[in-house]
Design a protein around this motif. Structure first.
Motif, PDB file in Angstrom:
ATOM      1  N   VAL A 114       0.846  -1.201   0.000  1.00 42.40           N
ATOM      2  CA  VAL A 114       0.000   0.000   0.000  1.00 42.40           C
ATOM      3  C   VAL A 114       0.881   1.250   0.000  1.00 42.40           C
ATOM      4  CG1 VAL A 114      -1.662   1.348   1.352  1.00 42.40           C
ATOM      5  CG2 VAL A 114      -2.004  -1.112   1.038  1.00 42.40           C
ATOM      6  N   CYS A 115       1.924   1.237   0.813  1.00 41.63           N
ATOM      7  CA  CYS A 115       2.846   2.369   0.845  1.00 41.63           C
ATOM      8  C   CYS A 115       3.467   2.596  -0.535  1.00 41.63           C
ATOM      9  CB  CYS A 115       3.924   2.128   1.901  1.00 41.63           C
ATOM     10  SG  CYS A 115       5.060   3.512   2.137  1.00 41.63           S
ATOM     11  N   ALA A 116       3.912   1.524  -1.184  1.00 46.31           N
ATOM     12  CA  ALA A 116       4.486   1.639  -2.523  1.00 46.31           C
ATOM     13  C   ALA A 116       3.452   2.178  -3.516  1.00 46.31           C
ATOM     14  CB  ALA A 116       5.019   0.287  -2.989  1.00 46.31           C
ATOM     15  N   TYR A 117       2.254   1.647  -3.459  1.00 45.47           N
ATOM     16  CA  TYR A 117       1.180   2.079  -4.358  1.00 45.47           C
ATOM     17  C   TYR A 117       0.909   3.573  -4.217  1.00 45.47           C
ATOM     18  CZ  TYR A 117      -3.442   2.386  -6.500  1.00 45.47           C
ATOM     19  OH  TYR A 117      -4.504   2.751  -7.280  1.00 45.47           O
ATOM     20  N   LEU A 118       0.922   4.055  -2.994  1.00 46.17           N
ATOM     21  CA  LEU A 118       0.651   5.477  -2.756  1.00 46.17           C
ATOM     22  C   LEU A 118       1.809   6.376  -3.194  1.00 46.17           C
ATOM     23  CD1 LEU A 118      -1.149   5.212   0.688  1.00 46.17           C
ATOM     24  CD2 LEU A 118      -2.182   5.639  -1.563  1.00 46.17           C
ATOM     25  N   ASN A 119       2.915   5.773  -3.581  1.00 46.65           N
ATOM     26  CA  ASN A 119       4.081   6.521  -4.050  1.00 46.65           C
ATOM     27  C   ASN A 119       4.393   6.270  -5.525  1.00 46.65           C
ATOM     28  OD1 ASN A 119       5.551   8.063  -1.803  1.00 46.65           O
ATOM     29  ND2 ASN A 119       4.972   6.137  -0.812  1.00 46.65           N
ATOM     30  N   LEU A 120       3.442   5.692  -6.256  1.00 42.96           N
ATOM     31  CA  LEU A 120       3.687   5.427  -7.669  1.00 42.96           C
ATOM     32  C   LEU A 120       3.907   6.722  -8.443  1.00 42.96           C
ATOM     33  CD1 LEU A 120       1.073   2.641  -8.451  1.00 42.96           C
ATOM     34  CD2 LEU A 120       3.576   2.442  -8.511  1.00 42.96           C
ATOM     35  N   PRO A 121       4.837   6.698  -9.398  1.00 41.47           N
ATOM     36  CA  PRO A 121       5.031   7.885 -10.232  1.00 41.47           C
ATOM     37  C   PRO A 121       3.867   8.072 -11.199  1.00 41.47           C
ATOM     38  CG  PRO A 121       6.471   6.101 -10.954  1.00 41.47           C
ATOM     39  CD  PRO A 121       5.770   5.632  -9.715  1.00 41.47           C
ATOM     40  N   GLU A 122       3.751   9.268 -11.708  1.00 44.66           N
ATOM     41  CA  GLU A 122       2.698   9.610 -12.670  1.00 44.66           C
ATOM     42  C   GLU A 122       2.709   8.633 -13.839  1.00 44.66           C
ATOM     43  OE1 GLU A 122      -0.562  11.697 -13.721  1.00 44.66           O
ATOM     44  OE2 GLU A 122       0.682  12.226 -12.004  1.00 44.66           O
ATOM     45  N   GLY A 123       1.533   8.145 -14.213  1.00 46.15           N
ATOM     46  CA  GLY A 123       1.387   7.263 -15.363  1.00 46.15           C
ATOM     47  C   GLY A 123       1.574   5.786 -15.067  1.00 46.15           C
ATOM     48  N   ALA A 124       1.922   5.432 -13.837  1.00 49.31           N
ATOM     49  CA  ALA A 124       2.112   4.019 -13.489  1.00 49.31           C
ATOM     50  C   ALA A 124       0.764   3.336 -13.323  1.00 49.31           C
ATOM     51  CB  ALA A 124       2.930   3.895 -12.215  1.00 49.31           C
ATOM     52  N   ALA A 125       0.727   2.035 -13.615  1.00 51.03           N
ATOM     53  CA  ALA A 125      -0.513   1.271 -13.527  1.00 51.03           C
ATOM     54  C   ALA A 125      -0.657   0.544 -12.206  1.00 51.03           C
ATOM     55  CB  ALA A 125      -0.582   0.257 -14.670  1.00 51.03           C
TER      56      ALA A 125
ATOM     57  N   GLN B  82       9.510  -3.175  -4.727  1.00 53.09           N
ATOM     58  CA  GLN B  82       8.310  -3.249  -5.568  1.00 53.09           C
ATOM     59  C   GLN B  82       8.659  -2.702  -6.948  1.00 53.09           C
ATOM     60  OE1 GLN B  82       4.843  -3.809  -4.595  1.00 53.09           O
ATOM     61  NE2 GLN B  82       5.426  -4.494  -2.563  1.00 53.09           N
ATOM     62  N   ILE B  83       8.244  -3.430  -7.982  1.00 53.50           N
ATOM     63  CA  ILE B  83       8.447  -2.941  -9.340  1.00 53.50           C
ATOM     64  C   ILE B  83       7.270  -2.055  -9.726  1.00 53.50           C
ATOM     65  CG2 ILE B  83       7.361  -4.898 -10.503  1.00 53.50           C
ATOM     66  CD1 ILE B  83       9.721  -4.579 -12.586  1.00 53.50           C
ATOM     67  N   VAL B  84       7.560  -1.003 -10.451  1.00 51.75           N
ATOM     68  CA  VAL B  84       6.521  -0.101 -10.952  1.00 51.75           C
ATOM     69  C   VAL B  84       6.005  -0.678 -12.266  1.00 51.75           C
ATOM     70  CG1 VAL B  84       6.036   2.228 -11.805  1.00 51.75           C
ATOM     71  CG2 VAL B  84       7.574   1.899  -9.835  1.00 51.75           C
ATOM     72  N   LEU B  85       4.712  -0.971 -12.294  1.00 49.18           N
ATOM     73  CA  LEU B  85       4.083  -1.531 -13.492  1.00 49.18           C
ATOM     74  C   LEU B  85       3.560  -0.391 -14.370  1.00 49.18           C
ATOM     75  CD1 LEU B  85       2.058  -4.348 -11.716  1.00 49.18           C
ATOM     76  CD2 LEU B  85       4.295  -4.547 -12.838  1.00 49.18           C
ATOM     77  N   ARG B  86       3.797  -0.512 -15.652  1.00 51.18           N
ATOM     78  CA  ARG B  86       3.371   0.521 -16.610  1.00 51.18           C
ATOM     79  C   ARG B  86       2.193   0.017 -17.434  1.00 51.18           C
ATOM     80  NH1 ARG B  86       5.592   5.335 -15.143  1.00 51.18           N
ATOM     81  NH2 ARG B  86       7.642   4.913 -14.291  1.00 51.18           N
ATOM     82  N   ARG B  87       1.373   0.940 -17.866  1.00 49.41           N
ATOM     83  CA  ARG B  87       0.258   0.595 -18.741  1.00 49.41           C
ATOM     84  C   ARG B  87       0.794   0.181 -20.107  1.00 49.41           C
ATOM     85  NH1 ARG B  87      -1.799   3.494 -15.039  1.00 49.41           N
ATOM     86  NH2 ARG B  87      -3.848   4.254 -14.634  1.00 49.41           N
ATOM     87  N   GLN B  88       0.194  -0.844 -20.676  1.00 52.96           N
ATOM     88  CA  GLN B  88       0.581  -1.295 -22.007  1.00 52.96           C
ATOM     89  C   GLN B  88      -0.117  -0.437 -23.052  1.00 52.96           C
ATOM     90  OE1 GLN B  88       2.850  -3.740 -22.622  1.00 52.96           O
ATOM     91  NE2 GLN B  88       3.138  -3.791 -20.404  1.00 52.96           N
TER      92      GLN B  88
END
Length: 138
Positions: A64-75, A130-136
């Motif tokens: 949850v902490c990682a999710y709340l820190n995702l960079p702009e555009g991350a999925a 945690q890896i940052v997942l990007r939109r395809q």
């Protein structure tokens, strides 16, 4: 990520954590806090809370902490590495997890989670990547 989420809303997206009985009390980009009650169903020999339950708590709160820190555009995000040091057994009460970001990158986010008992004694510590997942692209 600038969106605001309530802790209950975030927990609802994680059925395993909710089913285990994890409670999420605070969820901000700087600090995420959750807890898990001791119960005989999640114990190992001798009545100690199972290490897997402790790791599930740390992983869930850290995610949850990682999710709340995702960079702009991350999925989204997903755990790619997790290391836990167990420092004392929990045989009653609750274990409380506090996760804080250590590194916020465009590809990886590293979170450190402290696990403490009701007397504020350190039960364990987890560091996860945690890896940052990007939109395809369509």
């Amino acid at each position: 990520m600038t969106s605001h989420f309530e802790p209950a809303e975030l927990l609802a997206t994680m059925p395993f954590a909710a089913g285990l009985g994890i409670e999420l009390r605070e969820a901000t980009a700087e600090r995420t806090v959750g807890s898990l009650a001791w119960s005989p169903e999640v114990c190992t020999a001798g009545g100690a809370l199972h290490g897997g339950a402790l790791m599930a708590l740390a992983d869930s709160v850290g995610a949850v902490c990682a999710y709340l820190n995702l960079p702009e555009g991350a999925a989204g995000t997903s755990t790619v590495e997790s290391k836990t040091n167990f420092l004392r057994a929990l045989t009653s009460g609750h274990v409380h997890a506090t996760a804080r970001p250590l590194h916020l990158g465009g590809t990886l986010i590293v979170v450190q989670t402290e696990l403490r008992d009701d007397r504020d004694r350190l039960v364990g510590q987890t560091t996860q990547t945690q890896i940052v997942l990007r939109r395809q692209a369509d």
